[in-house]
Write a protein that holds these residues in place. Sequence first.
Motif, PDB file in Angstrom:
ATOM      1  N   ARG A  98       0.680  -1.635  -0.107  1.00  0.00           N
ATOM      2  CA  ARG A  98      -0.045   0.175   0.146  1.00  0.00           C
ATOM      3  C   ARG A  98       0.771   1.442   0.249  1.00  0.00           C
ATOM      4  O   ARG A  98       1.002   2.285  -0.876  1.00  0.00           O
ATOM      5  CB  ARG A  98      -1.059   0.047   1.250  1.00  0.00           C
ATOM      6  CG  ARG A  98      -2.062   0.822   1.188  1.00  0.00           C
ATOM      7  CD  ARG A  98      -2.626   0.846   2.484  1.00  0.00           C
ATOM      8  NE  ARG A  98      -3.696   1.963   2.570  1.00  0.00           N
ATOM      9  CZ  ARG A  98      -5.281   1.154   3.191  1.00  0.00           C
ATOM     10  NH1 ARG A  98      -5.160   0.501   4.361  1.00  0.00           N
ATOM     11  NH2 ARG A  98      -6.517   2.291   3.008  1.00  0.00           N
ATOM     12  N   HIS A  99       1.629   1.727   0.726  1.00  0.00           N
ATOM     13  CA  HIS A  99       2.429   2.780   0.614  1.00  0.00           C
ATOM     14  C   HIS A  99       4.022   2.779   0.534  1.00  0.00           C
ATOM     15  O   HIS A  99       4.015   4.487  -0.655  1.00  0.00           O
ATOM     16  CB  HIS A  99       3.077   2.371   2.580  1.00  0.00           C
ATOM     17  CG  HIS A  99       2.554   2.667   3.231  1.00  0.00           C
ATOM     18  ND1 HIS A  99       3.012   1.470   4.804  1.00  0.00           N
ATOM     19  CD2 HIS A  99       1.506   2.960   3.867  1.00  0.00           C
ATOM     20  CE1 HIS A  99       2.164   2.197   5.307  1.00  0.00           C
ATOM     21  NE2 HIS A  99       1.068   2.369   5.078  1.00  0.00           N
ATOM     22  N   LYS A 100       3.938   1.784  -0.445  1.00  0.00           N
ATOM     23  CA  LYS A 100       5.142   1.706  -1.711  1.00  0.00           C
ATOM     24  C   LYS A 100       4.374   2.039  -3.342  1.00  0.00           C
ATOM     25  O   LYS A 100       4.990   3.351  -3.970  1.00  0.00           O
ATOM     26  CB  LYS A 100       5.540   0.043  -2.116  1.00  0.00           C
ATOM     27  CG  LYS A 100       7.191   0.938  -3.546  1.00  0.00           C
ATOM     28  CD  LYS A 100       8.282  -0.667  -3.248  1.00  0.00           C
ATOM     29  CE  LYS A 100       9.259  -0.291  -3.791  1.00  0.00           C
ATOM     30  NZ  LYS A 100      10.393   0.296  -3.754  1.00  0.00           N
ATOM     31  N   TYR A 101       3.225   1.820  -3.315  1.00  0.00           N
ATOM     32  CA  TYR A 101       2.983   2.297  -4.876  1.00  0.00           C
ATOM     33  C   TYR A 101       0.954   2.185  -4.242  1.00  0.00           C
ATOM     34  O   TYR A 101       0.177   2.624  -5.679  1.00  0.00           O
ATOM     35  CB  TYR A 101       2.586  -0.330  -5.403  1.00  0.00           C
ATOM     36  CG  TYR A 101       3.447  -0.334  -5.749  1.00  0.00           C
ATOM     37  CD1 TYR A 101       5.002   0.135  -6.971  1.00  0.00           C
ATOM     38  CD2 TYR A 101       3.860  -1.262  -4.800  1.00  0.00           C
ATOM     39  CE1 TYR A 101       5.276  -0.703  -6.226  1.00  0.00           C
ATOM     40  CE2 TYR A 101       5.166  -1.920  -5.215  1.00  0.00           C
ATOM     41  CZ  TYR A 101       5.863  -1.899  -6.379  1.00  0.00           C
ATOM     42  OH  TYR A 101       7.037  -2.148  -6.123  1.00  0.00           O
ATOM     43  N   GLY A 102       0.690   2.593  -3.480  1.00  0.00           N
ATOM     44  CA  GLY A 102      -0.830   3.704  -3.558  1.00  0.00           C
ATOM     45  C   GLY A 102      -1.825   2.264  -3.800  1.00  0.00           C
ATOM     46  O   GLY A 102      -2.909   2.378  -4.088  1.00  0.00           O
TER      47      GLY A 102
END
Length: 518
Positions: A147-151
């Motif tokens: 989630r945080h790296k690629y949204g």
Amino acid sequence: MIKAKWLITMSLTIILSSSSFFYAPYLMQLIEANEETNSQLTFAVQQDIPTALKRSIKQHDVGSNKWLNVAYKLAAHDIEIAKQLATYLAEAGQVTEAGKIWKNTVTHIFSQDKLHIDAEIVVSDYANFLYQQTRFQASQTVINTLRHKYGSLSERNAELSLKNALALGDKTLIEGAIADIVAFAPSGEVASNLILFGIAEASPTLIAPSSRLNTPHKTQTKSGNSCHYSITLMASYYEDLAQWQDIVAEYRQADMANYLCVDAIRYIRAQALDCQALAEQPILCNELAMESDVRSIGSDYLAIMLPEGKANVYYGIMHLDRGDDTNVFMHEAAHLLGFIDEYALRESHQLCQSTGNLGFNVANIDVAEIKNIDERRVLPVSIVKTLPWFSLFADANAMRASVIEKNGDEYWPMDVAFGNSGAGIFLSETCQRQSDLVSVKPFSTRNKMRNHNLEMPNAFYSLFSASPEQFSRPSFHYNLARAHYLEGNINAAKRWLESSARLVMSDEKQFKILTGGF
């Protein structure tokens, strides 16, 4: 001469080795166009050319040594093959090795700037693999990184995040997972279950299910069509909560559901279940750990599902494992209502230490009371009249006609079915390991109290209806009272005993509860 031959051989080897480097792109083109010869494909496989390995692996059976050899070579370059290999290893019981393959693959994926849909599926599969291994925090870390790296967070990952949160009992994580579920499918099945399981409240953005789970609540009278007792089903894992739904769907079609209502299915924090739950060992929980989580429950009984352990009933709490089905649930529920096992119990079992009526369907009798008259086993009529199922026998006239007199005493024959009900006095296996007493039961045929998969006789429900509180277990409040008593918390024990007593109407049973008589 020999030296010259050696130099020639070495030269050729060097030429072939170096030429194979330049030959590789050409071979790849041939293979991709399906124009290679068998010898060229063999040579390309020997050189570990990925295109050749992909062609080769299709020629081998999954799991064969040749397939494994090629799969290991490809796993570093091909995420789909890596997924297949890890899945195969996990199913073969090589969980540690499968975990290494998954981890290396996902680490490689996370090193890329962009995330393709195929890669996201592989990452999701890895997170699910970790979840299945009960590594909930590690599974959630993978989802968070995704989630945080690629949204990126798919509906599937949102649901897995919820499962992790429930298993971890993390309130903050649960709240975040609920928000994600609402964002993806506010009226979907999982969203509805959030409300049904008591995890979230209905709101304008979270749609409540159209129908409630419950059968009618019990009434405080012994007449009417409502259930006399109710039970709340609890679990910490989403799969187990869903398993309860399946069990309830079947259970509601059974006659027993008219006597013991399922009040609700409820989530309970894993931290509240301090249980001893090992395969083939009876599940036993520390009730004090769950006290704050069950305080507001209005049901008489609780049923708790755990990942493993042996099903049982302990006072007012039923324990099942996730492998148990509706038949097991109904067998254990029958214990709550006051029915006893008709299979052989261990010799030291508490029920096998004295004579008397154990439940609606089993009584223990001193072996000396059984007589033989004219090669027939008989019991004194005075004992027969005290049996819980005496009402199932024929009318008074038929009763008198069946009495056997001997030396001025009256006896009732055993091993004979009487009246339309087919009831009689038959030996039960319950306490057969004891030498000084025997167990007897009302029917010769086996039923659910002997084998989970069989039916409950309708006559059993008639016995229960006539006197519901005679043999039923005390409510789950009694468990908490006993737990407090053993810890020396006398005032707390009294409060819970009073809560249990308020749920019954019989003065005799209230006294038994308040004096800790179970």
